[in-house]
Design a protein around this motif. Structure first.
Motif, PDB file in Angstrom:
ATOM      1  N   TRP A   6      92.500  -8.726 100.733  1.00  0.00           N
ATOM      2  CA  TRP A   6      93.474  -7.785 100.165  1.00  0.00           C
ATOM      3  C   TRP A   6      94.260  -8.459  99.029  1.00  0.00           C
ATOM      4  O   TRP A   6      94.441  -7.876  97.955  1.00  0.00           O
ATOM      5  N   THR A   7      94.714  -9.690  99.282  1.00  0.00           N
ATOM      6  CA  THR A   7      95.510 -10.399  98.273  1.00  0.00           C
ATOM      7  C   THR A   7      94.687 -10.690  97.024  1.00  0.00           C
ATOM      8  O   THR A   7      95.198 -10.617  95.899  1.00  0.00           O
ATOM      9  N   THR A   8      93.406 -11.023  97.212  1.00  0.00           N
ATOM     10  CA  THR A   8      92.550 -11.294  96.058  1.00  0.00           C
ATOM     11  C   THR A   8      92.376 -10.048  95.201  1.00  0.00           C
ATOM     12  O   THR A   8      92.406 -10.112  93.964  1.00  0.00           O
ATOM     13  N   ILE A   9      92.183  -8.896  95.847  1.00  0.00           N
ATOM     14  CA  ILE A   9      92.067  -7.641  95.084  1.00  0.00           C
ATOM     15  C   ILE A   9      93.361  -7.356  94.330  1.00  0.00           C
ATOM     16  O   ILE A   9      93.343  -6.951  93.159  1.00  0.00           O
ATOM     17  N   ASP A  10      94.501  -7.566  94.982  1.00  0.00           N
ATOM     18  CA  ASP A  10      95.778  -7.360  94.304  1.00  0.00           C
ATOM     19  C   ASP A  10      95.929  -8.285  93.100  1.00  0.00           C
ATOM     20  O   ASP A  10      96.535  -7.915  92.089  1.00  0.00           O
ATOM     21  N   ARG A  11      95.363  -9.490  93.210  1.00  0.00           N
ATOM     22  CA  ARG A  11      95.470 -10.448  92.107  1.00  0.00           C
ATOM     23  C   ARG A  11      94.756  -9.932  90.864  1.00  0.00           C
ATOM     24  O   ARG A  11      95.205 -10.171  89.741  1.00  0.00           O
ATOM     25  N   PHE A  12      93.640  -9.225  91.037  1.00  0.00           N
ATOM     26  CA  PHE A  12      92.933  -8.662  89.894  1.00  0.00           C
ATOM     27  C   PHE A  12      93.804  -7.653  89.156  1.00  0.00           C
ATOM     28  O   PHE A  12      93.692  -7.501  87.939  1.00  0.00           O
ATOM     29  N   HIS A  13      94.664  -6.944  89.890  1.00  0.00           N
ATOM     30  CA  HIS A  13      95.513  -5.936  89.256  1.00  0.00           C
ATOM     31  C   HIS A  13      96.831  -6.531  88.760  1.00  0.00           C
ATOM     32  O   HIS A  13      97.295  -6.193  87.669  1.00  0.00           O
ATOM     33  N   SER A  14      97.432  -7.426  89.567  1.00  0.00           N
ATOM     34  CA  SER A  14      98.746  -7.946  89.195  1.00  0.00           C
ATOM     35  C   SER A  14      98.665  -9.083  88.179  1.00  0.00           C
ATOM     36  O   SER A  14      99.547  -9.229  87.334  1.00  0.00           O
ATOM     37  N   SER A  15      97.613  -9.906  88.265  1.00  0.00           N
ATOM     38  CA  SER A  15      97.469 -11.042  87.339  1.00  0.00           C
ATOM     39  C   SER A  15      96.040 -11.099  86.808  1.00  0.00           C
ATOM     40  O   SER A  15      95.295 -12.046  87.109  1.00  0.00           O
ATOM     41  N   PRO A  16      95.613 -10.097  86.036  1.00  0.00           N
ATOM     42  CA  PRO A  16      94.223 -10.097  85.565  1.00  0.00           C
ATOM     43  C   PRO A  16      93.875 -11.293  84.694  1.00  0.00           C
ATOM     44  O   PRO A  16      92.720 -11.707  84.647  1.00  0.00           O
ATOM     45  N   GLU A  17      94.875 -11.873  84.023  1.00  0.00           N
ATOM     46  CA  GLU A  17      94.591 -13.024  83.161  1.00  0.00           C
ATOM     47  C   GLU A  17      94.155 -14.243  83.965  1.00  0.00           C
ATOM     48  O   GLU A  17      93.547 -15.161  83.413  1.00  0.00           O
ATOM     49  N   ARG A  18      94.428 -14.274  85.259  1.00  0.00           N
ATOM     50  CA  ARG A  18      94.034 -15.414  86.096  1.00  0.00           C
ATOM     51  C   ARG A  18      92.647 -15.248  86.697  1.00  0.00           C
ATOM     52  O   ARG A  18      92.151 -16.156  87.351  1.00  0.00           O
ATOM     53  N   VAL A  19      92.032 -14.099  86.502  1.00  0.00           N
ATOM     54  CA  VAL A  19      90.691 -13.860  87.057  1.00  0.00           C
ATOM     55  C   VAL A  19      89.723 -13.432  85.958  1.00  0.00           C
ATOM     56  O   VAL A  19      88.810 -12.651  86.184  1.00  0.00           O
ATOM     57  N   GLY A  20      89.933 -13.937  84.750  1.00  0.00           N
ATOM     58  CA  GLY A  20      88.979 -13.721  83.672  1.00  0.00           C
ATOM     59  C   GLY A  20      89.208 -12.476  82.845  1.00  0.00           C
ATOM     60  O   GLY A  20      88.314 -12.076  82.091  1.00  0.00           O
ATOM     61  N   LEU A  21      90.378 -11.858  82.949  1.00  0.00           N
ATOM     62  CA  LEU A  21      90.664 -10.644  82.178  1.00  0.00           C
ATOM     63  C   LEU A  21      91.974 -10.807  81.411  1.00  0.00           C
ATOM     64  O   LEU A  21      92.969 -10.120  81.678  1.00  0.00           O
ATOM     65  N   PRO A  22      92.010 -11.703  80.422  1.00  0.00           N
ATOM     66  CA  PRO A  22      93.262 -11.922  79.690  1.00  0.00           C
ATOM     67  C   PRO A  22      93.614 -10.794  78.737  1.00  0.00           C
ATOM     68  O   PRO A  22      94.758 -10.697  78.305  1.00  0.00           O
ATOM     69  N   THR A  23      92.642  -9.968  78.372  1.00  0.00           N
ATOM     70  CA  THR A  23      92.904  -8.864  77.446  1.00  0.00           C
ATOM     71  C   THR A  23      92.716  -7.534  78.165  1.00  0.00           C
ATOM     72  O   THR A  23      92.017  -7.450  79.178  1.00  0.00           O
ATOM     73  N   ALA A  24      93.342  -6.501  77.638  1.00  0.00           N
ATOM     74  CA  ALA A  24      93.327  -5.190  78.290  1.00  0.00           C
ATOM     75  C   ALA A  24      92.524  -4.148  77.524  1.00  0.00           C
ATOM     76  O   ALA A  24      92.120  -3.139  78.110  1.00  0.00           O
ATOM     77  N   LEU A  25      92.299  -4.353  76.220  1.00  0.00           N
ATOM     78  CA  LEU A  25      91.609  -3.348  75.409  1.00  0.00           C
ATOM     79  C   LEU A  25      90.523  -4.007  74.568  1.00  0.00           C
ATOM     80  O   LEU A  25      90.675  -5.143  74.115  1.00  0.00           O
ATOM     81  N   THR A  26      89.431  -3.273  74.374  1.00  0.00           N
ATOM     82  CA  THR A  26      88.364  -3.677  73.456  1.00  0.00           C
ATOM     83  C   THR A  26      88.291  -2.642  72.348  1.00  0.00           C
ATOM     84  O   THR A  26      88.198  -1.433  72.627  1.00  0.00           O
ATOM     85  N   VAL A  27      88.334  -3.083  71.104  1.00  0.00           N
ATOM     86  CA  VAL A  27      88.337  -2.180  69.955  1.00  0.00           C
ATOM     87  C   VAL A  27      87.160  -2.526  69.053  1.00  0.00           C
ATOM     88  O   VAL A  27      86.921  -3.706  68.757  1.00  0.00           O
ATOM     89  N   ARG A  28      86.431  -1.502  68.644  1.00  0.00           N
ATOM     90  CA  ARG A  28      85.350  -1.672  67.663  1.00  0.00           C
ATOM     91  C   ARG A  28      85.700  -0.829  66.438  1.00  0.00           C
ATOM     92  O   ARG A  28      86.006   0.369  66.566  1.00  0.00           O
ATOM     93  N   ALA A  29      85.641  -1.453  65.283  1.00  0.00           N
ATOM     94  CA  ALA A  29      85.964  -0.768  64.029  1.00  0.00           C
ATOM     95  C   ALA A  29      84.677  -0.445  63.286  1.00  0.00           C
ATOM     96  O   ALA A  29      83.697  -1.203  63.359  1.00  0.00           O
ATOM     97  N   ASP A  30      84.653   0.683  62.567  1.00  0.00           N
ATOM     98  CA  ASP A  30      83.452   1.028  61.805  1.00  0.00           C
ATOM     99  C   ASP A  30      83.396   0.206  60.516  1.00  0.00           C
ATOM    100  O   ASP A  30      84.314  -0.555  60.176  1.00  0.00           O
TER     101      ASP A  30
END
Length: 760
Positions: free
Chosen positions: A431-455
């Motif tokens: 349970w705590t590990t799953i919460d960590r993905f949401h509360s501290s995504p930067e510590r589990v390989g998700l430091p960014t929140a958005l991906t943008v592609r420009a034409d």
């Protein structure tokens, strides 16, 4: 038989609560095992069904438009081919949603890798701009047959004429483009082609890829995908949920078996004279064993049948993925067998543990053996005697002494009580590990929140200025992602160049160090396993005709692409290709920013030039696991309660022989009660300490092992905080002491004649 039933009925009336707990615990265990079976079937069978019915291709090769793919049909081991089909990479929009897609031109419905229509109809010449969408892409675009898709930046319109299921890798926003089938005339300016190979032996997939790359040349290959990758993606989180349910179900079953074994053993010690009387009036040892065995088998059978009936009747009505899994599982061929085999297996296991304990009842002699005057190790230790001399309350000293006097029996009680608590600690860690993905995504390989592609109409400078203009964008990291052939040319991996040396991308490192110098890179666990390399090794890969040699200096936690990712800086890739320009931007947002609001704002300010997606969090698909963990904790709590009541009953019975002596030395009934309560609390405390000492390392090992097997890598496990473990342990000890207070008080106030008969 009549006497056996009467004795069992009398025993049931005496131990109603214990019987109810056994039934409920068995029902919870069987439900969790059935749900695990359903999730495993749900994870594997839908994709397998689509692959079989579609006569799916085992290998899909994306090549340049000029590659001579016709030569692949003659390779050894190739049974048939699909295509080649012209392809074009475009962006489509519908109802305010945008998606990157692969537009694939085909005049007729393929015989290999055939899309399975779920609604609408196939392409026809009467609708030259008609397209068929892959089902997952259609859900993302909220598109149905008859809807119109636009191509941003152009005047083109496409009409959706059908939706279809496909066994190819599914659409993932920002990672894997969706699949759109169209007539060849609707794919002008094709920039590549794709061909599918169906093999006579699926086990030769890697060899077939290697041969195809050799025939076409590495420079002609853009990307390779195989049926194994598609199956793994389709199974995804469902298989993980099934593994969690199965693991805890089996663990709870073992704990329940031990609890039943301990309960029967304690009751046998408390009914020695009754069993002797039964033998004296003519009961054989086999009949005595059957009394206990059939009684507890009946409890287990009642709980298992109730669980199977509830799962069959109400399982498909559970909201969310669990209900969908049960609904699909009920239509699979092996459903009936599993529905019967799982409860039968659980009952047989409980019956086996019951039989071992009941066998001891059969060995009780017809004439009771006098109890020894003092149990082995019953004398107080020197430390305990000195503590009594220092006026430490006698209840504490004697309670500790009573809890651990008989070491083998005491250790068995602690072990049986610690097992469900250990599983609770593991469940809380999940349970705590799953919460960590949401509360501290930067510590589990998700430091960014958005991906943008420009034409292509936006330059790098203009795109970054537009993105960084938003007040809630903390940083915008330019980058590219390309498919690269691994050594041996058996598969493609993702090669990413993110950030620059002046503004490095904040990778989450689990091993080694960050890539700072030329030709340095970090890699995911999936890539290290695929290439059989370690941190510190050099790896060679091919991007088109260009070889790329990188020094792996660290292992990053990579939730994407099953960890088959090698990442370096954009500057390193530009050393091989000075004209390389960013094709995407990873955005790190300010603390507290809502990714969806920022994405909408950027899409509006981009005026159709930006394709913005939120980064997929792997924990989003594990939301049903929270309810599963709560249910498992409830089942484990029931099992622990059964063992606790058994231990309390055993301590009260064992304390009866000391009752006269304790009263003789002047202890009051309240002090005698405190001795049993202290003994119970000490036993519970020892079980809590053992569960914490073993459960935390076990949880880290299990979670990290799952991370390694999925390609994310070890280092994601997070144990429950100390502020949660301490109240949990304290609550377990206090509940144990509270439950022991009433029976201990009753025993301490027994009449003298009752005490003498118990000791005799």
């Amino acid at each position: 038989m009549r006497a056996t039933l009467r004795w069992a009925h009398s025993d049931l009336r005496t131990h109603r609560g214990e019987a109810l707990f056994l039934v409920l615990a068995t029902a919870g265990i069987v439900v969790s095992l059935l749900l695990a079976t359903a999730l495993f079937g749900y994870a594997t069978n839908p994709w397998q069904r689509v692959f079989t019915q579609a006569h799916g291709a085992h290998v899909w090769l994306h090549t340049s438009a000029t590659a001579d793919t016709g030569r692949l049909a003659g390779l050894d081991g190739v049974e048939s081919v699909a295509g080649p089909y012209p392809t074009a990479s475009v962006t489509v929009a519908s109802r305010g949603s945008r998606a990157s897609v692969e537009l694939r031109g085909t005049a007729e419905q393929p015989s290999v890798g055939r899309p399975l229509l779920t609604s609408g109809h196939w392409l026809d010449a009467g609708t030259p701009d008609g397209v068929v969408l892959e089902s997952r892409l259609a859900r993302a675009l909220l598109a149905q047959p008859g809807d119109t898709l636009t191509l941003p930046g152009t005047a083109r319109r496409l009409t959706v004429v059908g939706l279809a299921d496909s066994a190819e890798p599914r659409y993932r926003p920002g990672e894997q483009p969706g699949l759109v089938w169209a007539l060849p005339s609707a794919v002008p300016g094709a920039d590549g082609q794709v061909i599918g190979l169906r093999l006579t032996d699926p086990g030769d997939t890697d060899y077939a890829v290697q041969r195809a790359v050799t025939v076409l040349g590495a420079g002609a290959i853009g990307e390779v995908s195989t049926w194994k990758q598609a199956r793994a993606e389709a199974q995804g989180d469902n298989r993980l949920l099934g593994q969690v349910l199965g693991l805890f179900g089996v663990g709870a079953l073992i704990a329940a078996g031990f609890a039943v074994h301990g309960a029967i053993g304690t009751r046998i010690r408390g009914h020695l004279r009754d069993i002797s009387v039964l033998k004296a009036i003519g009961f054989t040892p086999g009949q005595v064993v059957r009394i206990f065995l059939l009684q507890h088998l009946a409890y287990a059978l009642l709980g298992a049948v109730a669980a199977a009936a509830l799962t069959e009747a109400l399982g498909s009505r559970v909201p969310g993925r669990l209900g969908d899994a049960v609904g699909v599982w009920q239509g699979l061929p092996g459903h009936t067998v599993a529905l019967a085999a799982v409860p039968v297996g659980a009952v047989l296991f409980i019956g086996a543990t019951t039989g071992l304990a009941a066998w001891r009842a059969g060995r009780v002699p017809p004439v009771p053996v006098p109890r020894p005057a003092a149990p082995p190790g019953g004398r107080l230790t020197g430390v305990a005697r000195r503590a009594l001399g220092m006026r430490v309350p006698p209840a504490l000293i004697l309670g500790w002494h009573q809890a651990f006097t008989r070491r083998p029996r005491s250790l068995g009680t602690v072990a049986r009580l610690a097992l469900p608590l250990l599983l609770v600690v593991v469940a809380m860690s999940a349970w705590t590990t799953i919460d960590r993905f949401h509360s501290s995504p930067e510590r589990v390989g998700l430091p960014t929140a958005l991906t943008v592609r420009a034409d292509a109409s936006l330059s790098d400078r203009d795109a970054r200025a537009l993105l960084e203009r938003d007040p809630q964008v903390a940083a915008a990291y330019p980058g590219v992602e390309v498919a690269a052939l691994v050594p041996g040319q058996t598969a493609t991996i993702a090669l990413r160049g993110l950030g620059t040396r002046a503004q490095p991308y904040p990778y989450t490192l689990a091993e080694g160090r960050a890539a700072r110098g030329p030709d340095e890179a970090v890699a995911g666990q999936g890539l290290l396993d695929l290439l059989d390399v370690r941190v510190g090794d050099w790896v060679r890969m091919t991007v088109g005709d260009q070889p790329q040699i990188l020094h792996i200096v660290g292992r990053s936690i990579e939730p994407e692409n099953a960890g088959r990712v090698v990442s370096t800086s954009l500057d390193t890739l530009r050393e091989n290709d000075p004209g390389l320009r960013p094709t995407l931007y990873q955005l790190r947002l300010a603390t507290g920013a809502d990714p969806h609001e920022v994405a909408d704002r950027l899409a509006e300010s981009g005026r159709g030039h930006l394709d913005v997606h939120t980064v997929t969090n792997p924990a989003d698909g594990l939301s049903p696991l929270r309810g599963v963990v709560l249910g498992l904790i409830a089942v484990l709590a029931l099992i622990g309660l059964i063992e606790l009541l058994t231990a309390i009953g055993g301590m009260v019975r064992e304390g009866e022989r000391d009752l006269l002596a304790l009263k003789a030395i002047g202890l009051s009934p309240r002090q005698i009660t405190a001795i049993t309560v202290t003994a119970t609390g000490c036993t519970a405390l020892a079980a809590v300490l053992v569960a914490a000492a073993l459960g935390l390392p076990l949880a880290h090992w299990l979670i990290d092992a799952q991370g390694r097997s999925s390609g994310i890598g070890a280092g994601i496990a997070q144990g429950p905080p100390l502020l949660l473990l301490l109240p949990l342990g304290a609550a377990a000890v206090l509940i144990a002491a509270a439950l022991a207070a009433l029976p201990a008080a009753r025993a301490a106030r027994r009449r003298l004649a009752d005490t003498l008969s118990a000791v005799a």
